[in-house]
Every structure is written in C-alpha cells, then in structure tokens.
Enzyme design. Sequence first.
Site, PDB file in Angstrom:
ATOM      1  N   SER A  16      36.458  34.244  49.708  1.00  0.00           N
ATOM      2  CA  SER A  16      36.855  35.355  49.827  1.00  0.00           C
ATOM      3  C   SER A  16      36.637  35.548  51.136  1.00  0.00           C
ATOM      4  CB  SER A  16      36.427  36.432  48.753  1.00  0.00           C
ATOM      5  OG  SER A  16      35.130  37.613  49.475  1.00  0.00           O
ATOM      6  N   ASP A  51      39.414  31.782  49.145  1.00  0.00           N
ATOM      7  CA  ASP A  51      40.224  32.636  48.061  1.00  0.00           C
ATOM      8  C   ASP A  51      40.759  33.725  48.259  1.00  0.00           C
ATOM      9  OD1 ASP A  51      39.737  32.624  44.925  1.00  0.00           O
ATOM     10  OD2 ASP A  51      37.846  33.537  45.220  1.00  0.00           O
ATOM     11  N   ASP A  73      47.574  33.290  47.989  1.00  0.00           N
ATOM     12  CA  ASP A  73      48.169  34.562  46.791  1.00  0.00           C
ATOM     13  C   ASP A  73      49.115  34.942  47.388  1.00  0.00           C
ATOM     14  OD1 ASP A  73      48.296  36.296  44.750  1.00  0.00           O
ATOM     15  OD2 ASP A  73      46.127  36.565  44.913  1.00  0.00           O
ATOM     16  N   GLY A 147      35.484  40.068  37.422  1.00  0.00           N
ATOM     17  CA  GLY A 147      34.611  41.410  37.261  1.00  0.00           C
ATOM     18  C   GLY A 147      34.003  41.135  35.722  1.00  0.00           C
ATOM     19  N   HIS A 174      40.460  31.838  37.234  1.00  0.00           N
ATOM     20  CA  HIS A 174      39.502  32.449  38.084  1.00  0.00           C
ATOM     21  C   HIS A 174      39.167  33.707  36.627  1.00  0.00           C
ATOM     22  CE1 HIS A 174      41.431  32.459  42.388  1.00  0.00           C
ATOM     23  NE2 HIS A 174      41.893  32.086  41.040  1.00  0.00           N
ATOM     24  N   GLY A 175      37.874  34.604  36.839  1.00  0.00           N
ATOM     25  CA  GLY A 175      37.181  35.095  36.614  1.00  0.00           C
ATOM     26  C   GLY A 175      36.703  34.738  35.036  1.00  0.00           C
ATOM     27  N   VAL A 197      33.345  31.210  39.583  1.00  0.00           N
ATOM     28  CA  VAL A 197      32.186  31.994  38.449  1.00  0.00           C
ATOM     29  C   VAL A 197      31.095  33.129  39.995  1.00  0.00           C
ATOM     30  CG1 VAL A 197      30.524  32.068  37.773  1.00  0.00           C
ATOM     31  CG2 VAL A 197      31.815  30.278  36.928  1.00  0.00           C
ATOM     32  N   THR A 199      30.857  36.791  39.640  1.00  0.00           N
ATOM     33  CA  THR A 199      29.858  37.836  39.418  1.00  0.00           C
ATOM     34  C   THR A 199      28.618  37.564  38.574  1.00  0.00           C
ATOM     35  OG1 THR A 199      32.441  38.652  39.011  1.00  0.00           O
ATOM     36  CG2 THR A 199      30.450  39.878  37.134  1.00  0.00           C
TER      37      THR A 199
HETATM   38  P1  13P Z   1      34.684  36.679  38.407  1.00  0.00           P
HETATM   39  O1  13P Z   1      33.981  37.268  39.559  1.00  0.00           O
HETATM   40  O2  13P Z   1      34.441  37.100  36.904  1.00  0.00           O
HETATM   41  O3  13P Z   1      33.667  35.381  38.028  1.00  0.00           O
HETATM   42  O4  13P Z   1      35.901  36.153  39.184  1.00  0.00           O
HETATM   43  C1  13P Z   1      35.863  34.935  40.131  1.00  0.00           C
HETATM   44  C2  13P Z   1      36.700  34.708  40.662  1.00  0.00           C
HETATM   45  O5  13P Z   1      37.362  34.500  40.140  1.00  0.00           O
HETATM   46  C3  13P Z   1      36.903  34.435  42.155  1.00  0.00           C
HETATM   47  O6  13P Z   1      38.562  34.108  42.506  1.00  0.00           O
END
Ligand code: 13P
Length: 251
Positions: A16, A51, A73, A147, A174-175, A197, A199
């Site tokens: 990030s 990212d 983005d 998250g 994502h997520g 991935v 979190t």
């Molecule tokens: P998570 O932290 O939920 O795994 O998502 C990561 C993500 O999508 C980064 O862009």
Amino acid sequence: MDECQELQTPVILGVSQNGAKYMGGYYVVTQLIKAYIIKNNITIPVAIHLDHAATFETCKEAIDEGFTSVMIDASKMPLEENIATTKKVVDYAHSRGISVESELGRIGGKEDLVVAESCYAVKEECLQMVKETNIDCLAPALGSQHGIYKGKPKLGFKQMEEIHNLVGIPLVLHGGSGIPDDQIRRAISLGTAKINVNTDCLCAWVKILHEEIKNNPNEIDPRKLIGPGKQGIKDVIKNRCEVFGSIGKAN
Ligand code: 13P
C-alpha cells in the site's frame, strides 16, 4: 517469498502507499525485494504491486522506482474521470512493460488509507472501462470487504460471472481474508485470478507477537519478539495457496 519459493507458487507482493512510506519509500521497497531475490535464490515469478494508488502521479513514481505492477484506484471519481485517469496510467505503464489493475464500484471496509462503504460495480461500466483503457485486470466491487468481516461474506457471483463474460480479462478479489474457501473457489471458477490477502497475514503475525511478548516480558531484542511471527504468515500463505490452486505453478 520464502514460503512461495518452497511451494513453487508465483506471488504478487502487494504494497500500500502507506506501507511503502513506512518502509522508507518505493525505491527502498523494490531494492529490498530485488536484492532478497538475488541473494536468497528466489526463482519463482515475483510481481511488486502497488495497491490502491489514488493518482497518476503516485503510480508514475512507483513505476519509476521499480514496481512491476500498479493498481490505479480512481473509483471515488465519476466514471469518465476514473476512466481518463486509468487510461493515462495504462499508457505510461504499458510502454514500460508494467501491468495495471483498476477498480469499479466500492470495496467496503478499511485497508490502510482506504475506507469506504460497499457499492457494487455496474457491468456496463466495467465493459466501458476495459474497452477504453486496455487495463490488464479489473477489481469489480461485488460485496467483498477489506479487514475483518462482520458476519459471513456474501459475494455477488451472478454479477461476477456476467462481468467476466463481458470483459474477458482476469478479475481481482479484494478483501480476500475471511472469505470461506468454497466462495474463493467459486470466484476463481468465474474468472477471478488475483486475490488480495492482508488481514489474515497481519492477524496471524500479531497473534504470535502478543504471545512472545507475554511469554518473554524481559526480552529487549525486538527481532526475538517479532521474528517468530513470520511462521504465522508462512502458514497463512501455504493454506491460501492450497485453496487458490497456485502451488507448483511457478513455471
Ligand atoms: P484484506 O486485508 O481484507 O485481506 O484485504 C486486502 C486487500 O484487498 C488489499 O487491497
């Protein structure tokens, strides 16, 4: 990278904007990774991916400093502006052999600096984005969240299939943390080829860190407290790669 090398899986290292800043900037990140690859016999394909960059300038800086892939983005902008910004990034990136991901709709939750309410991508807009920009992969927001999920995630599989059939390029999820394995496998079968991935890795790492601090209250060497957490990350990576089906695909 060590775990992926062992598993012989290709890997995309996502960084990030804030993560890069914390580590000393884009150049430090890319040089660290590239030096590690050389000195530790990493032979698997490794992408260094930025990212959620919000501007062309951020993407340009990361590309100029050695990133091999970027995500623009601009999903907070109106569609036309999002497309124009994405196109500018693609033109700059592709002439340098760099791949580009973009987002439509809004991925909910919190990821570093990115905080948003969920909002589904619209399929016609996805087609327009891909046609007009020539991006390499698309992240359509379809119910996943950054998250920790509150409740069971429910992805929009019908829309995912429709969008993939329309655009014909790999989709990005994502997520990816906390999504049940059956939903991950279904997403892959419907055209999802990049899964983020973060979190899950953080939670596994910090859980071990807390235990180490609790069990060794007099330890003053941070490496001894932080280091064991690496195994937690490795375990997550192995488990996820098994579900993603990427093991043994390095070639
Ligand atoms: P998570 O932290 O939920 O795994 O998502 C990561 C993500 O999508 C980064 O862009």
